[in-house]
Design a protein around this motif. Structure first.
Motif, mmCIF file in Angstrom:
data_model
loop_
_atom_site.group_PDB
_atom_site.id
_atom_site.type_symbol
_atom_site.label_atom_id
_atom_site.label_comp_id
_atom_site.label_asym_id
_atom_site.label_seq_id
_atom_site.Cartn_x
_atom_site.Cartn_y
_atom_site.Cartn_z
ATOM 1 N N GLY A 199 -16.077 -81.757 27.325
ATOM 2 C CA GLY A 199 -17.068 -80.990 28.089
ATOM 3 C C GLY A 199 -16.924 -79.502 27.814
ATOM 4 O O GLY A 199 -17.899 -78.786 27.576
ATOM 5 N N ARG A 200 -15.685 -79.057 27.827
ATOM 6 C CA ARG A 200 -15.403 -77.640 27.557
ATOM 7 C C ARG A 200 -15.822 -77.290 26.113
ATOM 8 O O ARG A 200 -16.422 -76.248 25.867
ATOM 9 N N GLU A 201 -15.540 -78.178 25.191
ATOM 10 C CA GLU A 201 -15.901 -77.897 23.794
ATOM 11 C C GLU A 201 -17.423 -77.833 23.616
ATOM 12 O O GLU A 201 -17.933 -76.995 22.864
ATOM 13 N N ALA A 202 -18.137 -78.691 24.344
ATOM 14 C CA ALA A 202 -19.606 -78.672 24.257
ATOM 15 C C ALA A 202 -20.157 -77.352 24.807
ATOM 16 O O ALA A 202 -21.104 -76.766 24.280
ATOM 17 N N GLU A 203 -19.488 -76.878 25.890
ATOM 18 C CA GLU A 203 -19.888 -75.588 26.490
ATOM 19 C C GLU A 203 -19.687 -74.440 25.474
ATOM 20 O O GLU A 203 -20.550 -73.573 25.318
ATOM 21 N N ILE A 204 -18.547 -74.492 24.775
ATOM 22 C CA ILE A 204 -18.251 -73.459 23.771
ATOM 23 C C ILE A 204 -19.318 -73.491 22.668
ATOM 24 O O ILE A 204 -19.843 -72.451 22.245
ATOM 25 N N ALA A 205 -19.675 -74.699 22.224
ATOM 26 C CA ALA A 205 -20.674 -74.834 21.146
ATOM 27 C C ALA A 205 -22.038 -74.323 21.608
ATOM 28 O O ALA A 205 -22.752 -73.654 20.853
ATOM 29 N N ARG A 206 -22.376 -74.615 22.864
ATOM 30 C CA ARG A 206 -23.680 -74.139 23.390
ATOM 31 C C ARG A 206 -23.732 -72.617 23.433
ATOM 32 O O ARG A 206 -24.732 -71.992 23.065
ATOM 33 N N GLU A 207 -22.626 -72.015 23.875
ATOM 34 C CA GLU A 207 -22.565 -70.551 23.959
ATOM 35 C C GLU A 207 -22.654 -69.937 22.559
ATOM 36 O O GLU A 207 -23.341 -68.941 22.340
ATOM 37 N N MET A 208 -21.996 -70.581 21.585
ATOM 38 C CA MET A 208 -22.075 -70.067 20.208
ATOM 39 C C MET A 208 -23.498 -70.192 19.674
ATOM 40 O O MET A 208 -23.962 -69.327 18.929
ATOM 41 N N ALA A 209 -24.183 -71.276 20.048
ATOM 42 C CA ALA A 209 -25.553 -71.496 19.553
ATOM 43 C C ALA A 209 -26.497 -70.420 20.079
ATOM 44 O O ALA A 209 -27.480 -70.068 19.443
ATOM 45 N N ARG A 210 -26.156 -69.882 21.261
ATOM 46 C CA ARG A 210 -26.965 -68.790 21.802
ATOM 47 C C ARG A 210 -26.846 -67.552 20.909
ATOM 48 O O ARG A 210 -27.800 -66.824 20.689
ATOM 49 N N ARG A 211 -25.635 -67.351 20.371
ATOM 50 C CA ARG A 211 -25.407 -66.175 19.524
ATOM 51 C C ARG A 211 -25.802 -66.425 18.078
ATOM 52 O O ARG A 211 -26.096 -65.484 17.356
ATOM 53 N N ALA A 212 -25.744 -67.682 17.638
ATOM 54 C CA ALA A 212 -26.058 -68.004 16.234
ATOM 55 C C ALA A 212 -27.095 -69.118 16.206
ATOM 56 O O ALA A 212 -26.816 -70.227 15.749
ATOM 57 N N PRO A 213 -28.324 -68.815 16.692
ATOM 58 C CA PRO A 213 -29.346 -69.869 16.775
ATOM 59 C C PRO A 213 -29.657 -70.501 15.421
ATOM 60 O O PRO A 213 -30.084 -71.657 15.366
ATOM 61 N N LEU A 220 -23.026 -76.440 15.397
ATOM 62 C CA LEU A 220 -21.928 -75.692 16.011
ATOM 63 C C LEU A 220 -20.947 -76.615 16.713
ATOM 64 O O LEU A 220 -19.748 -76.350 16.726
ATOM 65 N N ALA A 221 -21.441 -77.735 17.266
ATOM 66 C CA ALA A 221 -20.523 -78.705 17.883
ATOM 67 C C ALA A 221 -19.557 -79.239 16.808
ATOM 68 O O ALA A 221 -18.348 -79.383 17.056
ATOM 69 N N ARG A 222 -20.075 -79.484 15.607
ATOM 70 C CA ARG A 222 -19.191 -79.978 14.526
ATOM 71 C C ARG A 222 -18.200 -78.896 14.108
ATOM 72 O O ARG A 222 -17.022 -79.172 13.866
ATOM 73 N N ILE A 223 -18.678 -77.642 14.053
ATOM 74 C CA ILE A 223 -17.787 -76.540 13.658
ATOM 75 C C ILE A 223 -16.689 -76.336 14.710
ATOM 76 O O ILE A 223 -15.508 -76.188 14.386
ATOM 77 N N VAL A 224 -17.097 -76.374 15.996
ATOM 78 C CA VAL A 224 -16.107 -76.200 17.088
ATOM 79 C C VAL A 224 -15.087 -77.335 17.019
ATOM 80 O O VAL A 224 -13.882 -77.119 17.199
ATOM 81 N N ASP A 225 -15.563 -78.545 16.740
ATOM 82 C CA ASP A 225 -14.644 -79.691 16.653
ATOM 83 C C ASP A 225 -13.572 -79.429 15.580
ATOM 84 O O ASP A 225 -12.377 -79.634 15.828
ATOM 85 N N VAL A 226 -14.005 -78.940 14.406
ATOM 86 C CA VAL A 226 -13.027 -78.669 13.330
ATOM 87 C C VAL A 226 -12.081 -77.543 13.756
ATOM 88 O O VAL A 226 -10.858 -77.653 13.584
ATOM 89 N N ILE A 227 -12.635 -76.490 14.340
ATOM 90 C CA ILE A 227 -11.784 -75.351 14.739
ATOM 91 C C ILE A 227 -10.735 -75.801 15.757
ATOM 92 O O ILE A 227 -9.548 -75.477 15.638
#
Ligand SMILES: O=C(O)C(=O)C[C@]1(C(=O)O)C=C[C@@H](O)C=C1
Length: 237
Positions: A199-213, A220-227
């Motif tokens: 859940g936390r990781e999905a939140e991080i990906a959503r916030e990143m998507a706001r900055r990098a639409p 971004l969810a896949r990128i966050v998963d790798v990071i």
């Protein structure tokens, strides 16, 4: 072949005595360019003071004149075409092209510039002259709060110039990833549950998507998963 409008155009480096006229031209162009460009947010006195503060030993300022009248200017600073302005009545007459060619000569290896996203005539002009679009901002970094596009003229060796820009960003990404791993590691002793918190990781990906639409939430969810996977692994090592 110079056109009729540019055949008697004189391009010359500016000196300090020219700065007041440059500031006036800047204000005149910006006023006429609304709404393609947002209105200037500072008052005229502030703009004049700002232009008059340019150090002409590091800010290469060139003027386009005809019969002693200032019709346009270009200013190059580091690897940036900081500004290129042409008097409203002279736009489309070849002065902008002459100043842009001059900038290419000053920076044969390439340069970048910022243009307001809404300024379609300027963007079309730069594309016509071989500049390419890079990233778009949300405008939070400029006083007008208006989205901007970074464009680049990639110079005589475009691969080398653009790889240089990639290297600059990768240096920042490397620093960010090092900070990211350190934080993932520092958090672990405070976790109350074991295993990943999706859940936390999905939140991080959503916030990143706001900055990098441009990447969107799924990539971004896949990128966050790798990071996160690699950060947890490195943090254990
Ligand atoms: O926030 C947490 O609970 C963490 O452990 C940090 C972190 C992260 O690196 O962002 C790592 C693993 C979790 O799945 C979620 C987030």
């Amino acid at each position: 072949m110079p056109t009729e409008a540019t055949s008697d155009l004189l391009l010359r480096p500016a000196d300090r005595d020219d700065l007041a006229a440059v500031a006036d031209l800047h204000l005149q162009v910006r006023t006429a360019a609304v709404p393609a460009m947002p209105p200037v947010v500072y008052d005229a006195a502030f703009v004049r003071e700002y232009v008059e503060s340019w150090d002409l030993s590091t800010h290469e300022l060139w003027l386009g004149e005809r019969d002693g009248s200032l019709l346009g200017y270009a200013m190059v600073h580091d690897d940036w075409l900081h500004s290129l302005y042409v008097a409203p009545a002279e736009q489309g007459s070849g002065i902008g092209s002459a100043l842009l060619d001059l900038a290419k000569g000053l920076r044969p290896g390439g340069f970048c510039l910022w243009v307001f996203e809404s300024n379609e005539p300027a963007r079309a002009f730069y594309r016509h002259h071989g500049l390419v679009d890079l990233e778009t901002t949300d405008g939070s970094g400029n006083p007008e709060r208006a989205p901007e596009v970074r464009m680049a003229w990639p110079g005589e060796d475009p691969l080398a110039f653009l790889r240089g820009l990639v290297d600059d960003v990768d240096a920042q990404l490397g620093d960010l990833l090092a900070r990211r791993v350190a934080l993932t590691r520092a958090i672990q002793p405070y976790r109350t549950t074991s295993g990943r918190d999706r859940g936390r990781e999905a939140e991080i990906a959503r916030e990143m998507a706001r900055r990098a639409p441009v990447l969107g939430p799924e990539r971004l969810a896949r990128i966050v998963d790798v990071i996160v996977t690699e950060s947890l692994d490195a943090g254990r090592g």
